[in-house]
Scaffold this motif. Sequence first.
Motif, mmCIF file in Angstrom:
data_model
loop_
_atom_site.group_PDB
_atom_site.id
_atom_site.type_symbol
_atom_site.label_atom_id
_atom_site.label_comp_id
_atom_site.label_asym_id
_atom_site.label_seq_id
_atom_site.Cartn_x
_atom_site.Cartn_y
_atom_site.Cartn_z
ATOM 1 N N ARG A 180 0.825 -1.197 0.000
ATOM 2 C CA ARG A 180 0.000 0.000 0.000
ATOM 3 C C ARG A 180 0.866 1.257 0.000
ATOM 4 O O ARG A 180 2.046 1.221 0.337
ATOM 5 N N THR A 181 0.283 2.368 -0.383
ATOM 6 C CA THR A 181 0.900 3.701 -0.472
ATOM 7 C C THR A 181 2.072 3.719 -1.451
ATOM 8 O O THR A 181 1.875 3.685 -2.649
ATOM 9 N N ASP A 182 3.319 3.745 -0.966
ATOM 10 C CA ASP A 182 4.461 3.990 -1.840
ATOM 11 C C ASP A 182 4.543 2.994 -2.991
ATOM 12 O O ASP A 182 4.847 3.369 -4.123
ATOM 13 N N ALA A 183 4.287 1.720 -2.734
ATOM 14 C CA ALA A 183 4.376 0.713 -3.790
ATOM 15 C C ALA A 183 3.344 0.944 -4.882
ATOM 16 O O ALA A 183 3.585 0.626 -6.053
ATOM 17 N N GLU A 184 2.206 1.518 -4.519
ATOM 18 C CA GLU A 184 1.129 1.732 -5.490
ATOM 19 C C GLU A 184 1.358 2.947 -6.373
ATOM 20 O O GLU A 184 0.762 3.049 -7.446
ATOM 21 N N VAL A 185 2.202 3.858 -5.947
ATOM 22 C CA VAL A 185 2.383 5.098 -6.695
ATOM 23 C C VAL A 185 3.820 5.271 -7.172
ATOM 24 O O VAL A 185 4.243 6.370 -7.526
ATOM 25 N N ALA A 186 4.552 4.173 -7.224
ATOM 26 C CA ALA A 186 5.966 4.248 -7.607
ATOM 27 C C ALA A 186 6.149 4.798 -9.014
ATOM 28 O O ALA A 186 7.155 5.455 -9.307
ATOM 29 N N PRO A 196 -3.369 11.373 5.764
ATOM 30 C CA PRO A 196 -2.930 10.005 5.491
ATOM 31 C C PRO A 196 -3.018 9.607 4.026
ATOM 32 O O PRO A 196 -2.572 8.522 3.639
ATOM 33 N N LEU A 197 -3.593 10.476 3.185
ATOM 34 C CA LEU A 197 -3.832 10.133 1.784
ATOM 35 C C LEU A 197 -2.605 10.386 0.922
ATOM 36 O O LEU A 197 -1.825 11.305 1.170
ATOM 37 N N ARG A 198 -2.447 9.550 -0.116
ATOM 38 C CA ARG A 198 -1.526 9.821 -1.223
ATOM 39 C C ARG A 198 -2.386 10.168 -2.440
ATOM 40 O O ARG A 198 -3.237 9.371 -2.846
ATOM 41 N N LEU A 199 -2.182 11.333 -2.998
ATOM 42 C CA LEU A 199 -2.908 11.773 -4.187
ATOM 43 C C LEU A 199 -1.925 11.739 -5.350
ATOM 44 O O LEU A 199 -1.000 12.548 -5.412
ATOM 45 N N ALA A 200 -2.121 10.791 -6.256
ATOM 46 C CA ALA A 200 -1.157 10.567 -7.329
ATOM 47 C C ALA A 200 -1.761 10.889 -8.684
ATOM 48 O O ALA A 200 -2.970 10.742 -8.895
ATOM 49 N N THR A 201 -0.908 11.325 -9.599
ATOM 50 C CA THR A 201 -1.320 11.513 -10.989
ATOM 51 C C THR A 201 -0.470 10.592 -11.864
ATOM 52 O O THR A 201 0.732 10.435 -11.642
ATOM 53 N N PHE A 217 -5.302 9.080 -8.755
ATOM 54 C CA PHE A 217 -5.408 7.887 -7.916
ATOM 55 C C PHE A 217 -5.254 8.291 -6.459
ATOM 56 O O PHE A 217 -4.382 9.099 -6.119
ATOM 57 N N VAL A 218 -6.108 7.715 -5.594
ATOM 58 C CA VAL A 218 -6.056 8.002 -4.163
ATOM 59 C C VAL A 218 -5.854 6.697 -3.411
ATOM 60 O O VAL A 218 -6.596 5.724 -3.620
ATOM 61 N N THR A 219 -4.855 6.677 -2.524
ATOM 62 C CA THR A 219 -4.624 5.498 -1.703
ATOM 63 C C THR A 219 -4.076 5.927 -0.342
ATOM 64 O O THR A 219 -3.759 7.108 -0.124
ATOM 65 N N TYR A 220 -3.923 4.960 0.559
ATOM 66 C CA TYR A 220 -3.492 5.237 1.933
ATOM 67 C C TYR A 220 -3.268 3.912 2.633
ATOM 68 O O TYR A 220 -3.760 2.858 2.196
ATOM 69 N N ALA A 221 -2.519 3.955 3.726
ATOM 70 C CA ALA A 221 -2.340 2.754 4.546
ATOM 71 C C ALA A 221 -3.516 2.589 5.494
ATOM 72 O O ALA A 221 -3.962 1.473 5.772
ATOM 73 N N ASP A 222 -4.022 3.696 6.017
ATOM 74 C CA ASP A 222 -5.219 3.721 6.850
ATOM 75 C C ASP A 222 -5.703 5.159 6.868
ATOM 76 O O ASP A 222 -5.069 6.044 6.281
ATOM 77 N N LEU A 223 -6.822 5.396 7.517
ATOM 78 C CA LEU A 223 -7.402 6.746 7.540
ATOM 79 C C LEU A 223 -7.229 7.424 8.890
ATOM 80 O O LEU A 223 -7.955 8.360 9.240
ATOM 81 N N GLY A 224 -6.246 6.950 9.648
ATOM 82 C CA GLY A 224 -5.854 7.634 10.872
ATOM 83 C C GLY A 224 -6.897 7.664 11.958
ATOM 84 O O GLY A 224 -6.861 8.530 12.831
#
Length: 263
Positions: A14-20, A30-35, A42-49
């Motif tokens: 999750r997170t870094d691996a998904e947006v590499a 806690p969100l990663r907002l990727a283009t 794309f929006v992902t996260y490990a958890d929502l804190g």
Amino acid sequence: MQQEYLEAYDSQLRTDAEVADALSVERLGPLRLATFAGGRGFVTYADLGGADADGIGEMVEAATQYFLGLSGIDEVEWKTRGHDRAPGLHAGLVARGFVPEESESIMIGEAALLAQTVATPPGVEVRRARTETEVLAAGEMQGRVFDDLGWRSRAEALMTRLQADDTVELWIAVANDAVISAGRLEPVAGTAFAGLWGGSTLPEWRGRGIYRALTAERARSALARDIRYLQSDSTEFSRPILERSGLVRVSTTTPYVWTRPSD
């Protein structure tokens, strides 16, 4: 075993691996907002804190406004997981124009257990695709299976990836010089995982062990790369096949997709 797999999935995939491969990544709590290329967000996260429904609604609103402000981003996927604590997330996403798509099973298995000997019908050969012709033939077959009119552009993008990264593999099953089944193996850098993606078989060849044989060959290739786990997001059609191959369902994932409103 299931809990062990799920913990490995949460900590490694999750997170870094998904947006590499993203063009850009912004942090929003806690969100990663990727283009990504092609106008995709794309929006992902490990958890929502531990946020409550109001807090999660505020995150969804902020993420939506972020992508609204990015010209060229026409579609955004918010990737949810069934085992997350996320009160109010469904309602918050739908209220802001995100549409849930079909849920898939998160499947994980040990590569060593999946590297089985699987018999295929006479005349069927399973091999790694090496040529442009083979990649295009696999793409055309998958276009027919998934009713994807844009298969050629996807196949050409895959060819570019295969040329740039020799860890990404496309495996095919061939009969009478035609590709009848295909699937990718994609190691995830910095983890013990590789993904099984793009699996498809022509309807008239299903139920004969061909996709299981493709899975076994990809498992052997993964072992040669010192990869321990194989993971796939599977539809209800492919899930039973992967279960017979030795993968375990650890959770579900549902993509919610937002499309930029027309002016």
